[in-house]
Scaffold this active site. Sequence first.
Site, PDB file in Angstrom:
ATOM      1  N   LYS A   1      39.957  29.243  32.048  1.00  0.00           N
ATOM      2  CA  LYS A   1      38.916  27.980  30.923  1.00  0.00           C
ATOM      3  C   LYS A   1      40.122  28.438  29.655  1.00  0.00           C
ATOM      4  CE  LYS A   1      34.228  27.056  29.195  1.00  0.00           C
ATOM      5  NZ  LYS A   1      33.336  27.664  29.355  1.00  0.00           N
TER       6      LYS A   1
ATOM      7  N   SER B   1      30.226  23.267  29.754  1.00  0.00           N
ATOM      8  CA  SER B   1      31.429  23.709  29.060  1.00  0.00           C
ATOM      9  C   SER B   1      32.503  23.552  29.737  1.00  0.00           C
ATOM     10  CB  SER B   1      31.441  23.813  28.075  1.00  0.00           C
ATOM     11  OG  SER B   1      31.283  25.638  27.700  1.00  0.00           O
TER      12      SER B   1
ATOM     13  N   SER C   1      27.158  27.095  31.561  1.00  0.00           N
ATOM     14  CA  SER C   1      28.241  26.394  31.020  1.00  0.00           C
ATOM     15  C   SER C   1      29.642  26.909  32.585  1.00  0.00           C
ATOM     16  CB  SER C   1      28.762  26.486  30.336  1.00  0.00           C
ATOM     17  OG  SER C   1      28.836  25.912  29.372  1.00  0.00           O
TER      18      SER C   1
HETATM   19  N1  GLN Z   1      25.026  23.055  27.486  1.00  0.00           N
HETATM   20  C1  GLN Z   1      25.480  24.451  27.219  1.00  0.00           C
HETATM   21  C2  GLN Z   1      25.229  24.358  25.472  1.00  0.00           C
HETATM   22  O1  GLN Z   1      26.050  23.494  24.935  1.00  0.00           O
HETATM   23  C3  GLN Z   1      25.119  25.434  27.904  1.00  0.00           C
HETATM   24  C4  GLN Z   1      26.823  25.864  26.711  1.00  0.00           C
HETATM   25  C5  GLN Z   1      27.827  27.346  27.538  1.00  0.00           C
HETATM   26  O2  GLN Z   1      26.828  27.653  28.244  1.00  0.00           O
HETATM   27  N2  GLN Z   1      28.766  27.372  26.633  1.00  0.00           N
HETATM   28  O3  GLN Z   1      25.336  25.050  24.290  1.00  0.00           O
END
Ligand code: GLN
Length: 474
Positions: free
Chosen positions: A78, A153, A177
């Site tokens: 990532k 994400s 994420s």
């Molecule tokens: N969807 C969550 C957010 O937008 C999780 C993001 C993440 O785990 N990096 O904060």
Amino acid sequence: MKPKYASLSEIQRELTAGTTSCRQLVEFYLTNIEARNAELNVFLEVWADEARAQAEAVDAKLAAGTAGRLAGMVIGLKDVLAYQGHALQSSSRILDGFKSLFTGTAVGRLLAEDAIFIGRQNCDEFAMGGSNENSAFGPVRNALDPARVPGGSSGGSAVAVQADMCLASIGSDTGGSVRQPAAFCGVVGLKPTYSRVSRYGLVAFASSFDQIGPLTHSVEDAASLLEVMAGADEFDSTSSQEPVPAYSQLLTPAASYRVGYLANAIELPGLQPEVRNALERTLAELRARGHVVEAVEFPLLEQMIPTYYILTTAEASSNLSRFDGVKYGYRAPDATDLESLYKKTRAQGFGPEVQRRIMLGTFVLSASYYDAYYTKAQQVRRLIKEKTDELLRQYDFLVLPTTPTTAFKIGEKQDPVSMYLADIFTVQASLAGVPAISIPAGADAQGLPIGLQIMAGAFREADLLAFAQSLLPG
Ligand code: GLN
């Protein structure tokens, strides 16, 4: 979507038998990337020649009998993980042109065990999002239905595994994420206990939540990757000193566990009926296998999302202050003095969701609102953690859906709050700092994957992985 290889052990058997080589494996994944990357927008950069060279080096080590534990594992990273000499952008314009000056701890440990890195994967900008629509490089598409999101994400990381572009990906999970895109793409995603894996070399979003975690086809591979990445690290003072068990050797579950499920989560309006059914099927199956399965109440379900978003935006506003046009990446060309350099760089370099979160975070930390929001949210986090820990002493595991629905359409959630609310089931483990895994649990009527989430007490990854493994077919 059936992968050619479902686990590293399958690959290693072929490597031993001489029916494949690392070089051939890399070619196989590169061919798949070539076939669908333009459409799915998964890899921001493919390290084809480097991966070929790495593969040849590992093949030589295999021949000499000196190969590491991950020999044959082709991995995508990532775009939030530092790998020396390679571009690192967090899918943001503000890091245009930036290259990592060092290799992060987890990434370095994977390399030392002979993992082969094939490329850098698209994600939501600074890992903020749940659909991968917030990337400066455009959305990633779900390989099963390219009109739909892959989740986020770590969306690129999930689709790369789903579409057989690499055997495994390394993502990061702050509030879901790794788990949520895993659920949307029908793969396994593990968020370890907070502090289990060093965060050194992970671009910080919300430092008291962030964890690096693997996305894989099999629980076994998640275990092998965790085993290699986990452990104390002098470069991350929050990393745990807790010894690292040989997770991949501990995948035999106990005969009977105590399993709790959140009754009020199942009743949530907005929960897709097929997701509820999948959970209920699993619970019935667990009972049939002799596990104790009981409903539990979690009174703080409604507080989960506000608490998570207050605290993570606060931490993000502080973490992201370093991107000011002076030290890294993008610098606004039309600045006239220092203040305009900051303002223009940040206004031009950050996308709308990141700007929204910096403003929210700055607001909740501002002198007149600090106590009402930030302090309050810290107190509620404490309550959520205590209650979660208490339940995880009474029960070996808590099971719940990973997401309220299966993958939604690209462009469908325009309102940021509706996007935030979709994180309802994943943020609990993040607020409490406990490990959680998402595993595939069937599909809805349209064939879209459903994820089942399992949480365990802190540092109980070995049990969590063994139990998750027992719930997968085959
Ligand atoms: N969807 C969550 C957010 O937008 C999780 C993001 C993440 O785990 N990096 O904060």
